[in-house]
Design an enzyme around this catalytic site. Sequence first.
Site, PDB file in Angstrom:
ATOM      1  N   CYS A  50      54.119 -24.289   4.482  1.00 44.75           N
ATOM      2  CA  CYS A  50      53.501 -25.657   4.502  1.00 44.75           C
ATOM      3  C   CYS A  50      52.988 -26.035   2.995  1.00 44.75           C
ATOM      4  O   CYS A  50      52.626 -26.873   2.486  1.00 44.75           O
ATOM      5  CB  CYS A  50      52.238 -25.787   5.346  1.00 44.75           C
ATOM      6  SG  CYS A  50      50.989 -24.402   5.065  1.00 44.75           S
ATOM      7  N   SER A 109      48.690 -17.068  -2.350  1.00 45.11           N
ATOM      8  CA  SER A 109      48.584 -17.974  -1.214  1.00 45.11           C
ATOM      9  C   SER A 109      47.490 -18.955  -1.536  1.00 45.11           C
ATOM     10  O   SER A 109      46.558 -18.659  -2.308  1.00 45.11           O
ATOM     11  CB  SER A 109      48.080 -17.199   0.111  1.00 45.11           C
ATOM     12  OG  SER A 109      49.272 -16.377   0.643  1.00 45.11           O
ATOM     13  N   GLY A 115      47.182 -12.858   5.804  1.00 49.05           N
ATOM     14  CA  GLY A 115      48.317 -12.377   6.228  1.00 49.05           C
ATOM     15  C   GLY A 115      49.330 -12.870   7.099  1.00 49.05           C
ATOM     16  O   GLY A 115      50.431 -12.410   7.138  1.00 49.05           O
ATOM     17  N   GLN A 116      49.251 -14.185   7.133  1.00 51.94           N
ATOM     18  CA  GLN A 116      50.302 -14.821   8.043  1.00 51.94           C
ATOM     19  C   GLN A 116      51.600 -15.224   7.205  1.00 51.94           C
ATOM     20  O   GLN A 116      52.600 -15.242   7.792  1.00 51.94           O
ATOM     21  CB  GLN A 116      49.580 -16.451   8.226  1.00 51.94           C
ATOM     22  CG  GLN A 116      50.664 -17.235   9.071  1.00 51.94           C
ATOM     23  CD  GLN A 116      49.982 -18.380   9.536  1.00 51.94           C
ATOM     24  OE1 GLN A 116      48.976 -18.934   8.743  1.00 51.94           O
ATOM     25  NE2 GLN A 116      50.736 -19.268  10.530  1.00 51.94           N
ATOM     26  N   SER A 192      53.849 -21.872  15.438  1.00 51.65           N
ATOM     27  CA  SER A 192      53.036 -20.599  14.939  1.00 51.65           C
ATOM     28  C   SER A 192      51.528 -20.809  14.650  1.00 51.65           C
ATOM     29  O   SER A 192      50.590 -20.382  14.870  1.00 51.65           O
ATOM     30  CB  SER A 192      53.833 -19.843  13.970  1.00 51.65           C
ATOM     31  OG  SER A 192      53.909 -20.680  13.013  1.00 51.65           O
ATOM     32  N   SER A 194      49.747 -23.931  14.964  1.00 54.47           N
ATOM     33  CA  SER A 194      49.233 -24.363  16.142  1.00 54.47           C
ATOM     34  C   SER A 194      48.739 -23.559  17.227  1.00 54.47           C
ATOM     35  O   SER A 194      47.506 -23.403  17.753  1.00 54.47           O
ATOM     36  CB  SER A 194      49.783 -25.366  16.889  1.00 54.47           C
ATOM     37  OG  SER A 194      50.144 -26.301  15.931  1.00 54.47           O
TER      38      SER A 194
END
Length: 448
Positions: A50, A109, A115-116, A192, A194
């Site tokens: 995103c 990030s 960690g995503q 993932s 959501s």
Amino acid sequence: MSLLVVGLSHRTAPVGVLERAALTGEVPTRLLHDAAATATVAEAALVNTCNRIELYADVDKFHAGVAELSLLLAHHSGVDLEELTSHLYVHYEDRAVHHLFSVACGLDSMVVGEGQILGQLRDALARAQDEHTAGRGLNELFQQALRVGKRAHSETGIDRAGQSLVTFGLEQVAARTGDVAGRRVLVVGAGSMSSLAAATLVRAGVSDLLIANRTPERAERLVANLGGTGRTLDFAKVPQALADVDLVVSCTGAAGVVITAEDAAAAVAARTADGPLAFLDLAMPRDVHHDVHELPGALLVDIESLSHAHAATPGTGDVDAVTGIVADEVAAFGAAQRAARIAPTVVALRSMASDVVSSELTRLEARLPDLDERARAEIGQTVRRVVDKLLHAPTVRVKQLAAEPGGASYADALRELFDLDPAAVHAVSGTPAASPGAGPSALGGAAG
């Protein structure tokens, strides 16, 4: 491998540009195939999240690679090349490895340390493997990046700074509307992000959870994965359901707006509950129309506002520790790659020496046919020992030197000094000869 990365992220492009450049549907796969099919690219992988779009490629020419990958990003994103170029960054060789390792650790990030991103990198590698655009080089690189990311999380407290974007977003909502515990929540989407949001909300103790998705089966599967907590909602009924909830979390991956300003205004007017109707929009491009920011009685937290909020949060000492890990891992990876590049030359040299020994022993046998077997074996062993001893020190030393920055020149020197056949070297490595002028002459790894 000559690694090149060309991309844009929340650090270099405003949310509006990221939104227009977002790759959805089958576009990422087409971009990946087109990148791998270009003349300068041997392997390709795409990191598409995103808040970042990055093409990683093994290229044989730096400048041509930058031009081709930039053109492909513009073509597939629909953003004009001239506009897109001002937001692109370029990294090459060690700087590209450093960038990927930093991304894997969450240092790049929006929410530092989250960690995503590890799962997203794993998905990027899996896609490149499934589409057969990643070979040995990118496989090794991404696998190492995943290991570095795991090491950073296990050896430091970066997780303390690294809440997920979902957690950070819910905290921003709670700071303005109060705790989500006991609230009625609608989650739009079942991917993932959501799913992570739904699981986080269940742990937070929401009183009622609705899941709406264009594919009902995925919504039902998510409810089942939550242990039956929550219930599904027909996607077409989302606008009508807005008035009956306190919070909407949306992340669908749709190409256009899912919740319009008119939908939000009608819901606010029909609400009987106290407090604003809150929207947490984690999608890129946006699911909730930007005008909802200006709507009285509504609160919209989206990627853009999350970016501003996180920019104001202080960093932690763990970031410095992770930065050190990244630097060490980049140096080790680069040394291993450079050492591996000279290995085929060393093997080719030893093979040539073995051929010379065999040829000379055959010549000796023809000249001295009466030499007894024991003497012949002793002479052969002695000659081989002499050759091995002569080659041992230089080959060990050249491997050590090759592991240092600029070490590739030692392989060239070895080939020149011993007049090694380039075809023999590349037969050992299994790769074609590199094109001349492959790297950047003055940029040496440019960054945007």
